[in-house]
Design a protein around this motif. Structure first.
Motif, PDB file in Angstrom:
ATOM      1  N   TYR A  15       0.828  -1.204   0.000  1.00 45.71           N
ATOM      2  CA  TYR A  15       0.000   0.000   0.000  1.00 45.71           C
ATOM      3  C   TYR A  15       0.863   1.255   0.000  1.00 45.71           C
ATOM      4  N   LEU A  16       1.843   1.302   0.900  1.00 44.53           N
ATOM      5  CA  LEU A  16       2.688   2.493   1.016  1.00 44.53           C
ATOM      6  C   LEU A  16       3.540   2.706  -0.229  1.00 44.53           C
ATOM      7  N   GLN A  17       4.052   1.635  -0.807  1.00 43.66           N
ATOM      8  CA  GLN A  17       4.844   1.766  -2.037  1.00 43.66           C
ATOM      9  C   GLN A  17       3.992   2.318  -3.175  1.00 43.66           C
ATOM     10  N   HIS A  18       2.791   1.787  -3.329  1.00 42.57           N
ATOM     11  CA  HIS A  18       1.913   2.259  -4.409  1.00 42.57           C
ATOM     12  C   HIS A  18       1.482   3.705  -4.185  1.00 42.57           C
ATOM     13  N   LEU A  19       1.125   4.025  -2.946  1.00 37.98           N
ATOM     14  CA  LEU A  19       0.677   5.378  -2.639  1.00 37.98           C
ATOM     15  C   LEU A  19       1.805   6.379  -2.869  1.00 37.98           C
ATOM     16  N   ASP A  20       2.988   6.075  -2.387  1.00 41.05           N
ATOM     17  CA  ASP A  20       4.120   6.978  -2.570  1.00 41.05           C
ATOM     18  C   ASP A  20       4.457   7.141  -4.052  1.00 41.05           C
ATOM     19  N   GLY A  21       4.485   6.052  -4.793  1.00 37.45           N
ATOM     20  CA  GLY A  21       4.778   6.118  -6.225  1.00 37.45           C
ATOM     21  C   GLY A  21       3.730   6.923  -6.982  1.00 37.45           C
ATOM     22  N   HIS A  22       2.472   6.704  -6.654  1.00 42.04           N
ATOM     23  CA  HIS A  22       1.369   7.427  -7.295  1.00 42.04           C
ATOM     24  C   HIS A  22       1.509   8.932  -7.046  1.00 42.04           C
ATOM     25  N   HIS A  23       1.799   9.294  -5.813  1.00 39.98           N
ATOM     26  CA  HIS A  23       1.934  10.716  -5.478  1.00 39.98           C
ATOM     27  C   HIS A  23       3.155  11.348  -6.138  1.00 39.98           C
ATOM     28  N   ARG A  24       4.218  10.599  -6.266  1.00 43.79           N
ATOM     29  CA  ARG A  24       5.416  11.145  -6.937  1.00 43.79           C
ATOM     30  C   ARG A  24       5.115  11.452  -8.413  1.00 43.79           C
ATOM     31  N   ILE A  25       4.391  10.562  -9.064  1.00 46.49           N
ATOM     32  CA  ILE A  25       4.021  10.778 -10.472  1.00 46.49           C
ATOM     33  C   ILE A  25       3.091  11.977 -10.587  1.00 46.49           C
ATOM     34  N   GLU A  26       2.119  12.058  -9.677  1.00 46.88           N
ATOM     35  CA  GLU A  26       1.188  13.180  -9.719  1.00 46.88           C
ATOM     36  C   GLU A  26       1.913  14.505  -9.492  1.00 46.88           C
ATOM     37  N   SER A  27       2.618  14.616  -8.379  1.00 47.71           N
ATOM     38  CA  SER A  27       3.272  15.881  -8.023  1.00 47.71           C
ATOM     39  C   SER A  27       4.391  16.251  -8.989  1.00 47.71           C
ATOM     40  N   GLY A  28       5.123  15.252  -9.460  1.00 45.41           N
ATOM     41  CA  GLY A  28       6.262  15.528 -10.324  1.00 45.41           C
ATOM     42  C   GLY A  28       5.920  15.738 -11.783  1.00 45.41           C
ATOM     43  N   HIS A  29       4.818  15.149 -12.241  1.00 49.28           N
ATOM     44  CA  HIS A  29       4.515  15.186 -13.667  1.00 49.28           C
ATOM     45  C   HIS A  29       3.106  15.698 -13.971  1.00 49.28           C
ATOM     46  N   GLY A  76      -5.167  26.686  -8.338  1.00 49.34           N
ATOM     47  CA  GLY A  76      -5.332  26.684  -6.881  1.00 49.34           C
ATOM     48  C   GLY A  76      -5.779  25.331  -6.356  1.00 49.34           C
ATOM     49  N   GLY A  77      -6.643  24.651  -7.095  1.00 54.73           N
ATOM     50  CA  GLY A  77      -7.084  23.312  -6.694  1.00 54.73           C
ATOM     51  C   GLY A  77      -5.962  22.296  -6.788  1.00 54.73           C
ATOM     52  N   ILE A  78      -5.179  22.397  -7.846  1.00 56.25           N
ATOM     53  CA  ILE A  78      -4.030  21.485  -8.001  1.00 56.25           C
ATOM     54  C   ILE A  78      -3.014  21.740  -6.894  1.00 56.25           C
ATOM     55  N   ASP A  79      -2.770  23.012  -6.575  1.00 54.91           N
ATOM     56  CA  ASP A  79      -1.851  23.334  -5.471  1.00 54.91           C
ATOM     57  C   ASP A  79      -2.353  22.739  -4.158  1.00 54.91           C
ATOM     58  N   LEU A  80      -3.655  22.793  -3.939  1.00 49.68           N
ATOM     59  CA  LEU A  80      -4.227  22.205  -2.727  1.00 49.68           C
ATOM     60  C   LEU A  80      -3.982  20.701  -2.688  1.00 49.68           C
ATOM     61  N   LEU A  81      -4.189  20.025  -3.810  1.00 42.03           N
ATOM     62  CA  LEU A  81      -3.941  18.579  -3.865  1.00 42.03           C
ATOM     63  C   LEU A  81      -2.478  18.262  -3.610  1.00 42.03           C
ATOM     64  N   ASP A  82      -1.602  19.083  -4.154  1.00 49.60           N
ATOM     65  CA  ASP A  82      -0.175  18.881  -3.936  1.00 49.60           C
ATOM     66  C   ASP A  82       0.172  19.086  -2.458  1.00 49.60           C
ATOM     67  N   ARG A  83      -0.451  20.075  -1.848  1.00 48.94           N
ATOM     68  CA  ARG A  83      -0.237  20.304  -0.409  1.00 48.94           C
ATOM     69  C   ARG A  83      -0.746  19.106   0.397  1.00 48.94           C
ATOM     70  N   ASP A  84      -1.848  18.514  -0.048  1.00 46.80           N
ATOM     71  CA  ASP A  84      -2.344  17.292   0.598  1.00 46.80           C
ATOM     72  C   ASP A  84      -1.263  16.227   0.639  1.00 46.80           C
ATOM     73  N   HIS A  85      -0.510  16.120  -0.439  1.00 50.62           N
ATOM     74  CA  HIS A  85       0.530  15.091  -0.503  1.00 50.62           C
ATOM     75  C   HIS A  85       1.534  15.252   0.632  1.00 50.62           C
ATOM     76  N   GLU A  86       1.818  16.492   1.013  1.00 51.34           N
ATOM     77  CA  GLU A  86       2.727  16.724   2.136  1.00 51.34           C
ATOM     78  C   GLU A  86       2.120  16.185   3.429  1.00 51.34           C
ATOM     79  N   ALA A  87       0.833  16.442   3.640  1.00 50.83           N
ATOM     80  CA  ALA A  87       0.153  15.940   4.836  1.00 50.83           C
ATOM     81  C   ALA A  87       0.090  14.414   4.812  1.00 50.83           C
ATOM     82  N   ILE A  88      -0.178  13.851   3.654  1.00 51.76           N
ATOM     83  CA  ILE A  88      -0.250  12.391   3.524  1.00 51.76           C
ATOM     84  C   ILE A  88       1.120  11.769   3.747  1.00 51.76           C
ATOM     85  N   HIS A  89       2.166  12.458   3.311  1.00 54.65           N
ATOM     86  CA  HIS A  89       3.518  11.937   3.531  1.00 54.65           C
ATOM     87  C   HIS A  89       3.805  11.771   5.029  1.00 54.65           C
TER      88      HIS A  89
END
Length: 193
Positions: free
Chosen positions: A87-101, A115-128
């Motif tokens: 789960y953690l490997q898939h979630l981390d990989g998914h978020h890296r692709i989203e945030s990076g690309h 602004g919505g995309i920035d919010l989702l990206d900020r979510d990734h920090e909280a999820i991390h």
């Protein structure tokens, strides 16, 4: 900006997206997201998110079975730790692709939703932070079971608490991300290809 309860858009406190981030979903509401008619990338995105939700439910069911004394701690360990790792490997990989690309490309495709995309990206920090907590508590459980530590049951409870805290926030993020990303890709195409 940190994810605090003082911020109504913080992942830990929000209950949905503000209207200014929902105009794409209004143009293509969820009830029209029949996977057969969606862009293949949007279908894959929904499939991946469905996998995360199913994985969360599966891990929750494992812990619940242990709490009801339906499985012993070693059986729980044999199933829960590999499930958590996957789960953690898939979630981390998914978020890296989203945030990076994807997120930068989606902002270029539809600047109005930046602004919505920035919010989702900020979510990734909280999820991390949740991911790190799951890694720590999962490792502590694994080590306790490996040596037969007397506090192994307490380690299960600590991991269960982390999963219980992270679950609703992860679900909120997935729902909100879908409300922005799925209609954007469905209406405008895959910005990466």
């Amino acid at each position: 900006m940190s994810d605090t309860h003082d911020d109504p858009l913080a992942l830990a406190s929000r209950t949905g997206l503000p209207p200014e981030f929902l105009y794409l979903r209004d143009a293509l509401p969820r009830e029209r997201w029949s996977t057969g008619g969606l862009h293949p990338t949007a279908r894959r995105w929904l499939h991946m998110h469905g996998g995360f939700r199913a994985h969360q439910a599966e891990m929750g069911a494992m812990v619940d079975a242990w709490r009801r004394d339906q499985v012993d701690i070693r059986s729980l360990h044999r199933s829960l730790i590999p499930a958590l790792q996957q789960y953690l490997q898939h979630l981390d990989g998914h978020h890296r692709i989203e945030s990076g690309h994807y997120f930068p490309a989606l902002q270029q495709l539809e600047p109005r939703i930046a602004g919505g995309i920035d919010l989702l990206d900020r979510d990734h920090e909280a999820i991390h932070a949740h991911i790190e907590a799951m890694v720590r508590t999962g490792r502590a459980l694994h080590e306790a079971v490996a040596v037969g530590a007397a506090d192994a049951g307490d380690r299960v409870e600590r991991l269960a608490d982390v999963l219980d805290l992270a679950g609703p926030q992860l679900t909120r993020h997935l729902d909100d991300e879908e409300d922005i990303v799925i209609p954007l890709i469905a209406l405008r195409g895959d910005p990466l290809g």
